[in-house]
Design a protein around this motif. Structure first.
Motif, PDB file in Angstrom:
ATOM      1  N   ALA A  89     -31.841  12.779  13.775  1.00 26.88           N
ATOM      2  CA  ALA A  89     -31.098  11.829  13.564  1.00 26.88           C
ATOM      3  C   ALA A  89     -29.530  12.052  13.869  1.00 26.88           C
ATOM      4  N   VAL A  90     -28.858  10.783  14.647  1.00 25.14           N
ATOM      5  CA  VAL A  90     -27.994  11.418  14.873  1.00 25.14           C
ATOM      6  C   VAL A  90     -26.652  10.125  14.431  1.00 25.14           C
ATOM      7  N   ARG A  91     -25.683  10.566  13.982  1.00 26.78           N
ATOM      8  CA  ARG A  91     -24.637   9.566  13.420  1.00 26.78           C
ATOM      9  C   ARG A  91     -23.341  10.007  13.717  1.00 26.78           C
ATOM     10  N   ASP A  92     -22.653   8.420  14.330  1.00 29.12           N
ATOM     11  CA  ASP A  92     -21.279   8.887  14.901  1.00 29.12           C
ATOM     12  C   ASP A  92     -20.580   8.741  13.650  1.00 29.12           C
ATOM     13  N   LEU A  93     -19.136   9.471  13.468  1.00 23.72           N
ATOM     14  CA  LEU A  93     -18.321   9.347  12.650  1.00 23.72           C
ATOM     15  C   LEU A  93     -16.977   9.780  12.839  1.00 23.72           C
ATOM     16  N   GLN A  94     -16.009   9.622  12.270  1.00 21.56           N
ATOM     17  CA  GLN A  94     -14.524  10.015  12.556  1.00 21.56           C
ATOM     18  C   GLN A  94     -14.087  11.142  11.524  1.00 21.56           C
ATOM     19  N   VAL A  95     -13.579  12.023  11.768  1.00 26.94           N
ATOM     20  CA  VAL A  95     -13.113  13.023  10.990  1.00 26.94           C
ATOM     21  C   VAL A  95     -11.602  13.206  11.338  1.00 26.94           C
ATOM     22  N   PRO A  96     -10.792  13.675  10.350  1.00 23.51           N
ATOM     23  CA  PRO A  96      -9.189  13.905  10.389  1.00 23.51           C
ATOM     24  C   PRO A  96      -9.190  14.928  11.584  1.00 23.51           C
ATOM     25  N   GLY A  97      -8.074  14.683  12.323  1.00 23.87           N
ATOM     26  CA  GLY A  97      -7.467  15.585  13.342  1.00 23.87           C
ATOM     27  C   GLY A  97      -6.175  16.153  13.049  1.00 23.87           C
ATOM     28  N   GLY A  98      -5.613  16.783  13.930  1.00 21.98           N
ATOM     29  CA  GLY A  98      -4.093  17.359  13.738  1.00 21.98           C
ATOM     30  C   GLY A  98      -3.149  16.303  13.714  1.00 21.98           C
ATOM     31  N   GLY A 100      -4.108  12.415  13.754  1.00 22.26           N
ATOM     32  CA  GLY A 100      -4.832  11.041  13.471  1.00 22.26           C
ATOM     33  C   GLY A 100      -6.490  11.377  13.525  1.00 22.26           C
ATOM     34  N   PRO A 101      -7.321  10.306  13.170  1.00 23.19           N
ATOM     35  CA  PRO A 101      -8.772  10.648  13.505  1.00 23.19           C
ATOM     36  C   PRO A 101      -9.260  11.032  14.670  1.00 23.19           C
ATOM     37  N   ARG A 102     -10.407  11.622  14.633  1.00 26.36           N
ATOM     38  CA  ARG A 102     -10.919  12.262  15.976  1.00 26.36           C
ATOM     39  C   ARG A 102     -12.561  11.719  15.807  1.00 26.36           C
ATOM     40  N   ASP A 103     -13.198  11.148  17.047  1.00 23.71           N
ATOM     41  CA  ASP A 103     -14.735  11.060  16.831  1.00 23.71           C
ATOM     42  C   ASP A 103     -15.416  12.358  16.661  1.00 23.71           C
ATOM     43  N   ALA A 104     -16.376  12.134  15.934  1.00 26.33           N
ATOM     44  CA  ALA A 104     -17.556  13.112  15.712  1.00 26.33           C
ATOM     45  C   ALA A 104     -18.817  12.790  15.711  1.00 26.33           C
ATOM     46  N   ASP A 154     -14.597  15.907  18.551  1.00 24.08           N
ATOM     47  CA  ASP A 154     -13.980  15.522  19.867  1.00 24.08           C
ATOM     48  C   ASP A 154     -12.641  15.729  19.732  1.00 24.08           C
ATOM     49  N   TYR A 155     -12.236  16.971  20.022  1.00 20.54           N
ATOM     50  CA  TYR A 155     -10.873  17.474  19.709  1.00 20.54           C
ATOM     51  C   TYR A 155     -10.032  16.893  21.074  1.00 20.54           C
ATOM     52  N   ARG A 156      -8.732  16.893  20.927  1.00 21.88           N
ATOM     53  CA  ARG A 156      -7.665  16.512  21.840  1.00 21.88           C
ATOM     54  C   ARG A 156      -7.874  17.492  23.032  1.00 21.88           C
ATOM     55  N   LEU A 157      -7.695  16.763  24.301  1.00 24.27           N
ATOM     56  CA  LEU A 157      -7.784  17.566  25.450  1.00 24.27           C
ATOM     57  C   LEU A 157      -6.437  17.652  26.171  1.00 24.27           C
ATOM     58  N   ALA A 158      -6.181  18.592  26.946  1.00 22.58           N
ATOM     59  CA  ALA A 158      -5.129  18.812  27.923  1.00 22.58           C
ATOM     60  C   ALA A 158      -5.404  18.234  29.312  1.00 22.58           C
ATOM     61  N   ALA A 168      -5.333  22.683  16.316  1.00 19.36           N
ATOM     62  CA  ALA A 168      -4.894  21.772  15.052  1.00 19.36           C
ATOM     63  C   ALA A 168      -5.915  20.906  14.517  1.00 19.36           C
ATOM     64  N   ASP A 169      -6.691  19.955  15.656  1.00 17.20           N
ATOM     65  CA  ASP A 169      -7.969  19.212  15.334  1.00 17.20           C
ATOM     66  C   ASP A 169      -8.885  19.988  14.965  1.00 17.20           C
ATOM     67  N   ALA A 170      -9.232  21.078  15.380  1.00 18.03           N
ATOM     68  CA  ALA A 170     -10.363  22.035  15.077  1.00 18.03           C
ATOM     69  C   ALA A 170     -10.221  22.508  13.646  1.00 18.03           C
ATOM     70  N   LEU A 171      -9.192  22.923  13.131  1.00 19.78           N
ATOM     71  CA  LEU A 171      -8.822  23.192  11.655  1.00 19.78           C
ATOM     72  C   LEU A 171      -8.991  22.066  10.891  1.00 19.78           C
ATOM     73  N   ALA A 172      -8.507  20.991  11.483  1.00 20.54           N
ATOM     74  CA  ALA A 172      -8.493  19.889  10.308  1.00 20.54           C
ATOM     75  C   ALA A 172      -9.930  19.308  10.238  1.00 20.54           C
ATOM     76  N   ALA A 173     -10.881  19.619  11.377  1.00 21.51           N
ATOM     77  CA  ALA A 173     -12.257  18.935  11.157  1.00 21.51           C
ATOM     78  C   ALA A 173     -13.126  20.098  10.110  1.00 21.51           C
ATOM     79  N   PHE A 174     -12.774  21.368  10.343  1.00 15.90           N
ATOM     80  CA  PHE A 174     -13.359  22.388   9.504  1.00 15.90           C
ATOM     81  C   PHE A 174     -13.094  21.916   7.987  1.00 15.90           C
ATOM     82  N   ARG A 175     -11.634  21.675   7.686  1.00 17.65           N
ATOM     83  CA  ARG A 175     -11.196  21.484   6.062  1.00 17.65           C
ATOM     84  C   ARG A 175     -11.842  20.178   5.786  1.00 17.65           C
ATOM     85  N   TYR A 176     -12.012  19.190   6.554  1.00 16.67           N
ATOM     86  CA  TYR A 176     -12.751  17.919   6.336  1.00 16.67           C
ATOM     87  C   TYR A 176     -14.118  18.218   5.728  1.00 16.67           C
TER      88      TYR A 176
END
Length: 365
Positions: A89-98, A100-104, A154-158, A168-176
């Motif tokens: 089962a696959v569910r799209d959602l948003q999680v906090p990033g460094g 603003g929100p990021r897709d997950a 889906d963290y921010r890309l360079a 920053a996005d990765a840590l925020a997602a883990f804490r979420y």
């Protein structure tokens, strides 16, 4: 792709690959050519065959602009034969990033009970390319085989968002994940971080930031051929920097996009090998024999062990960088992913240990 290959519809290319890799071993060997042996290792036949097919294109991982490289990776994903791993089962959602929100995307294997373990996953792609879609089937396979939920981020890309946006996005997602475990259906004490290549870097960096900054610590690290040191050129980069999927030029291009300011490469949030690794969570770290990142990954495993961190290191001698995504056409790559999934399952079931296990194991793959 080259002019000739670009005229072939993707569906036909996909069918050709399926047919090619289904040929008897003797036929595949004739097409691939003589065995490749470097540094006492022999390249996997199917990996060699895939690399030969890659030479028919004019595209490397880091070809053109970042936008062009991203589009090329998305297109190549559709060429791999095989259906999506099910039932999931696959569910799209948003999680906090460094910032603003990021897709997950949350993957739940069929029948998995509430209160399972969770893997917060960061895709590879040199911090510049890659997406939830490019790593969709890998996340499905890990979820099913490890018996866990997987939260792909889906963290921010360079270069649009250079270092340190991604950490920053990765840590925020883990804490979420740790504060929303009930909503995700997981056990807050069994949340791991993981990733491949640049994603493996972000998983290690998330663990590093958690260990140094306080707060919840990941229960486990799943590190698949991670990039962990942008300051040193090691021997494996010289040996395997050309012709083995990830090239020396690719690595330089990716780092140039990501590390925008002087001194970024020596920051432990980019090069965790340079940091204090004490207090990090238990880790599984896999390297590939024919990967320019091999030696830095193994140096990281050794330093983790020296810091008292429980770690199991695996070197898959015959494989190339990217094997985790290439599992549909490289059976040895699939076996390596299953090894990682087994380690994740075990790591989330065991209580934290105080003893260190460092085992650089070289399977005959």
């Amino acid at each position: 792709m080259s002019t000739l290959i670009s005229k072939v519809p993707p569906s036909a290319q996909r069918a050709t690959l399926r047919t090619l890799f289904a040929l008897p071993k003797i036929a595949r060997r004739r097409i691939a050519g003589r065995p490749v042996r470097i540094d006492g290792l022999e390249l996997d036949l199917d990996a060699q065959l895939l690399l030969k097919m890659q030479k028919l294109t004019d595209r490397d991982l880091a070809s053109g602009t970042p936008e062009e490289a991203r589009a090329a990776l998305e297109e190549s994903r559709s060429l791999l034969p095989g259906d999506p791993i099910e039932p999931v089962a696959v569910r799209d959602l948003q999680v906090p990033g460094g910032a603003g929100p990021r897709d997950a995307r949350l993957y739940t294997p069929d029948g998995l009970a509430e209160g399972s373990g969770l893997l917060v996953y960061f895709h590879g792609g040199g911090w510049v390319i890659g997406s939830l879609d490019t790593h969709d089937n890998l996340c499905r396979l890990l979820a099913v085989e490890a018996g866990v939920r997987v939260l792909s981020v889906d963290y921010r890309l360079a270069p649009e968002h250079p270092f340190p946006a991604a950490p920053a996005d990765a840590l925020a997602a883990f804490r979420y994940a740790t504060t929303n475990s009930d909503e995700l259906g997981v056990d807050a004490s069994r949340i791991a971080v993981g990733g491949d290549s640049a994603g493996g870097n972000l998983a290690a960096v998330t663990s590093y930031q958690a260990a140094r900054g306080g707060g919840p610590l990941p229960a486990f690290q799943l590190l698949i051929y991670p990039a962990v040191d942008g300051t040193v050129r090691r021997r494996s980069r010289e040996l395997f920097g050309d012709g083995f999927f990830l090239t020396d030029a690719d690595m330089t291009w990716f780092l140039d996009q990501y590390a925008a300011a002087p001194g970024d490469v020596s920051d432990p949030r980019l090069s965790p090998l340079l940091g204090d690794l004490s207090g990090m969570p238990p880790a599984y770290l896999a390297t590939a024999g024919f990967d320019p990142l091999r030696d830095e990954g193994e140096a990281f495993a050794k330093k983790l062990a020296e810091a008292g961190v429980p770690v199991v290191a695996r070197r898959f001698d015959s494989l190339i960088h990217g094997y985790a995504n290439l599992f549909p056409v490289i059976p040895a790559g699939r076996a390596a992913v299953l090894d990682a999934a087994s380690a994740l399952r075990t790591g989330l079931q065991l209580r934290p240990r105080t003893t260190t296990h460092y085992d650089l194991f070289r399977p005959t793959t």
